[in-house]
Design a protein around this motif. Structure first.
Motif, PDB file in Angstrom:
ATOM      1  N   ALA A  12      39.642  39.016  41.215  1.00 16.34           N
ATOM      2  CA  ALA A  12      38.598  39.881  40.670  1.00 16.34           C
ATOM      3  C   ALA A  12      39.140  40.899  39.680  1.00 16.34           C
ATOM      4  N   ASP A  13      40.332  41.438  39.941  1.00 18.09           N
ATOM      5  CA  ASP A  13      40.861  42.527  39.110  1.00 18.09           C
ATOM      6  C   ASP A  13      41.734  42.050  37.961  1.00 18.09           C
ATOM      7  N   ALA A  14      42.333  40.871  38.091  1.00 18.76           N
ATOM      8  CA  ALA A  14      43.302  40.438  37.079  1.00 18.76           C
ATOM      9  C   ALA A  14      42.929  39.110  36.424  1.00 18.76           C
ATOM     10  N   ILE A  15      42.686  38.077  37.218  1.00 19.61           N
ATOM     11  CA  ILE A  15      42.514  36.744  36.646  1.00 19.61           C
ATOM     12  C   ILE A  15      41.207  36.627  35.868  1.00 19.61           C
ATOM     13  N   GLN A  16      40.097  37.036  36.473  1.00 16.23           N
ATOM     14  CA  GLN A  16      38.806  36.897  35.796  1.00 16.23           C
ATOM     15  C   GLN A  16      38.714  37.749  34.527  1.00 16.23           C
ATOM     16  N   PRO A  17      39.142  39.019  34.532  1.00 13.70           N
ATOM     17  CA  PRO A  17      39.140  39.762  33.254  1.00 13.70           C
ATOM     18  C   PRO A  17      40.035  39.143  32.195  1.00 13.70           C
ATOM     19  N   TYR A  18      41.153  38.565  32.603  1.00 12.25           N
ATOM     20  CA  TYR A  18      42.032  37.924  31.621  1.00 12.25           C
ATOM     21  C   TYR A  18      41.387  36.671  31.045  1.00 12.25           C
ATOM     22  N   LEU A  19      40.754  35.855  31.897  1.00  6.51           N
ATOM     23  CA  LEU A  19      40.076  34.664  31.399  1.00  6.51           C
ATOM     24  C   LEU A  19      38.910  35.017  30.487  1.00  6.51           C
ATOM     25  N   ALA A  20      38.286  36.168  30.735  1.00  6.32           N
ATOM     26  CA  ALA A  20      37.198  36.623  29.869  1.00  6.32           C
ATOM     27  C   ALA A  20      37.699  37.333  28.618  1.00  6.32           C
ATOM     28  N   GLU A  21      39.032  37.375  28.446  1.00  2.00           N
ATOM     29  CA  GLU A  21      39.674  37.992  27.282  1.00  2.00           C
ATOM     30  C   GLU A  21      39.349  39.480  27.174  1.00  2.00           C
ATOM     31  N   GLU A  22      39.223  40.122  28.330  1.00  7.41           N
ATOM     32  CA  GLU A  22      38.979  41.558  28.351  1.00  7.41           C
ATOM     33  C   GLU A  22      40.267  42.361  28.430  1.00  7.41           C
ATOM     34  N   ARG A  48      41.707  37.314  46.640  1.00  4.72           N
ATOM     35  CA  ARG A  48      40.386  37.658  46.097  1.00  4.72           C
ATOM     36  C   ARG A  48      40.469  38.897  45.214  1.00  4.72           C
ATOM     37  N   VAL A  49      41.224  39.875  45.646  1.00  9.65           N
ATOM     38  CA  VAL A  49      41.375  41.085  44.833  1.00  9.65           C
ATOM     39  C   VAL A  49      42.102  40.763  43.534  1.00  9.65           C
ATOM     40  N   VAL A  81      49.461  44.882  42.060  1.00 13.72           N
ATOM     41  CA  VAL A  81      49.031  46.009  42.899  1.00 13.72           C
ATOM     42  C   VAL A  81      48.611  45.564  44.300  1.00 13.72           C
ATOM     43  N   PRO A  82      47.670  44.617  44.493  1.00 15.58           N
ATOM     44  CA  PRO A  82      47.305  44.226  45.866  1.00 15.58           C
ATOM     45  C   PRO A  82      48.438  43.544  46.625  1.00 15.58           C
ATOM     46  N   VAL A  83      49.275  42.778  45.918  1.00 14.12           N
ATOM     47  CA  VAL A  83      50.420  42.149  46.581  1.00 14.12           C
ATOM     48  C   VAL A  83      51.405  43.221  47.043  1.00 14.12           C
ATOM     49  N   HIS A  84      51.610  44.239  46.211  1.00 11.02           N
ATOM     50  CA  HIS A  84      52.491  45.353  46.567  1.00 11.02           C
ATOM     51  C   HIS A  84      51.963  46.068  47.815  1.00 11.02           C
ATOM     52  N   GLU A  85      50.651  46.291  47.882  1.00 11.99           N
ATOM     53  CA  GLU A  85      50.070  46.956  49.045  1.00 11.99           C
ATOM     54  C   GLU A  85      50.223  46.110  50.307  1.00 11.99           C
ATOM     55  N   ALA A 118      52.147  25.854  57.808  1.00 10.28           N
ATOM     56  CA  ALA A 118      52.504  27.198  57.366  1.00 10.28           C
ATOM     57  C   ALA A 118      51.864  27.541  56.027  1.00 10.28           C
ATOM     58  N   LEU A 119      51.770  26.553  55.133  1.00 12.24           N
ATOM     59  CA  LEU A 119      51.180  26.804  53.815  1.00 12.24           C
ATOM     60  C   LEU A 119      49.701  27.158  53.917  1.00 12.24           C
ATOM     61  N   PHE A 120      48.939  26.363  54.661  1.00 16.02           N
ATOM     62  CA  PHE A 120      47.504  26.624  54.739  1.00 16.02           C
ATOM     63  C   PHE A 120      47.196  27.852  55.590  1.00 16.02           C
ATOM     64  N   LEU A 121      48.015  28.135  56.588  1.00 17.25           N
ATOM     65  CA  LEU A 121      47.829  29.385  57.330  1.00 17.25           C
ATOM     66  C   LEU A 121      48.156  30.590  56.452  1.00 17.25           C
ATOM     67  N   THR A 122      49.127  30.421  55.552  1.00 20.33           N
ATOM     68  CA  THR A 122      49.435  31.476  54.589  1.00 20.33           C
ATOM     69  C   THR A 122      48.260  31.724  53.651  1.00 20.33           C
ATOM     70  N   LEU A 123      47.636  30.645  53.159  1.00 21.82           N
ATOM     71  CA  LEU A 123      46.453  30.802  52.315  1.00 21.82           C
ATOM     72  C   LEU A 123      45.327  31.499  53.062  1.00 21.82           C
ATOM     73  N   PHE A 124      45.162  31.189  54.339  1.00 24.12           N
ATOM     74  CA  PHE A 124      44.125  31.835  55.144  1.00 24.12           C
ATOM     75  C   PHE A 124      44.397  33.327  55.298  1.00 24.12           C
ATOM     76  N   ILE A 125      45.641  33.682  55.558  1.00 26.77           N
ATOM     77  CA  ILE A 125      45.984  35.093  55.766  1.00 26.77           C
ATOM     78  C   ILE A 125      45.945  35.876  54.465  1.00 26.77           C
ATOM     79  N   MET A 126      46.407  35.252  53.376  1.00 26.07           N
ATOM     80  CA  MET A 126      46.498  35.948  52.093  1.00 26.07           C
ATOM     81  C   MET A 126      45.208  35.897  51.275  1.00 26.07           C
ATOM     82  N   MET A 127      44.160  35.256  51.781  1.00 31.67           N
ATOM     83  CA  MET A 127      42.934  35.117  50.993  1.00 31.67           C
ATOM     84  C   MET A 127      42.324  36.457  50.585  1.00 31.67           C
ATOM     85  N   PRO A 128      42.269  37.489  51.441  1.00 32.76           N
ATOM     86  CA  PRO A 128      41.757  38.781  50.957  1.00 32.76           C
ATOM     87  C   PRO A 128      42.552  39.339  49.784  1.00 32.76           C
ATOM     88  N   VAL A 129      43.869  39.173  49.811  1.00 32.62           N
ATOM     89  CA  VAL A 129      44.702  39.639  48.707  1.00 32.62           C
ATOM     90  C   VAL A 129      44.420  38.819  47.451  1.00 32.62           C
TER      91      VAL A 129
END
Length: 278
Positions: free
Chosen positions: A142-152, A138-139, A164-168, A125-136
């Motif tokens: 790209a939108d939150a983690i990488q800008p935060y790590l870059a201190e932007e 990724r967003v 936002v993507p989890v809410h959608e 169930a865990l790895f199937l969850t990762l497979f299903i949630m991978m598009p979320v």
């Protein structure tokens, strides 16, 4: 697991004190500076407002151009706290609930009590969850983690963007009737559309919808195995074998049926396609 996390939090919080105590150069220089700055303050009586005060601040809020952020110590403490509630977030805000409920019903329908084991079902169930949630994910990356790590952006902005993507995703899987139920229970009259639903109202509505969907899928899975049980029970009664349990006879036939129709691939494919995000 929780005990280990608490030990890590304690070590990270007290790490600066351990460094000062272990390094004699730092300790001597700090003690000299402290004695020169605060000559009349007795040991143990230093206050946080004294010029030579040493210690780890509880909360430090630094103002930035985009808002503000807390000290690194508080950020690490918040991160360790998030790790302690990560299992709850995984269950309540992803596809994990539907998958694990369907797999549990499948094991019950076949008649196997401990096969596959709970560890196998949870891992699947865990790895199937990762497979299903991978598009979320990724967003979010790209939108939150990488800008935060870059201190932007600040941690607060990163958290808002990550929601936002989890809410959608949750909103797309939630039935309108369940959403309206919890909006009505909350007493909120200012919500005019589903997109405006707060996260604390959306989560219970999402879980309710997931449980209903999981039981619907489980019902369809149960029907063919139930038919096999009824046929075997009728044959045994017709033969006068009242004392023989039908489960003992029907179990090999149910396993054979499940293997012949490639049941695991059908179950995994149905669960993945039911979310429509892959």
């Amino acid at each position: 697991m929780i005990f280990i996390q608490r030990i890590l939090v304690l070590i990270l919080t007290c790490l600066p004190l351990f460094v000062m105590a272990a390094d004699p150069v730092v300790g001597n220089s700090v003690s000299n500076n402290t004695s020169s700055l605060v000559p009349n303050v007795p040991i143990g009586a230093a206050s946080a407002t004294a010029p030579g005060y040493l210690g780890v601040p509880a909360v430090v809020y630094k103002t930035t151009d985009s808002g503000g952020e807390y000290t690194v110590t508080i950020q690490i403490l918040a991160l360790m706290t998030m790790l302690s509630i990560l299992p709850s977030l995984l269950i309540m805000m992803t596809s994990f609930t539907r998958i694990i409920v369907v797999l549990a019903i499948l094991r019950q329908a076949i008649g196997l009590q401990q096969t596959p084991s709970n560890q196998v079902l949870l891992g699947l169930a865990l790895f199937l969850t990762l497979f299903i949630m991978m598009p979320v994910f990724r967003v979010v990356n790209a939108d939150a983690i990488q800008p935060y790590l870059a201190e932007e952006i600040t941690p607060q902005v990163a958290l808002e963007r990550a929601i936002v993507p989890v809410h959608e995703f949750m909103l797309a899987q939630t039935r309108e009737t369940d959403l309206n139920l919890f909006v009505r229970i909350s007493g909120r009259t200012d919500i005019t559309s589903a997109a405006e639903t707060p996260i604390h109202i959306l989560i219970p509505a999402f879980i309710t919808s997931e449980l209903k969907t999981a039981f619907q899928i489980g019902f369809l899975i149960f029907i063919p195995f139930l038919i096999i049980d009824l046929v075997v029970a009728s044959i045994l009664m017709a033969m006068g074998m009242m004392m023989l349990s039908p489960i003992i006879i029907s179990l090999p036939f149910k396993i054979m049926l499940f293997v012949l129709i490639d049941g695991w691939a059908l179950i995994m494919g149905t669960l993945a396609n039911s979310f429509g995000t892959v």
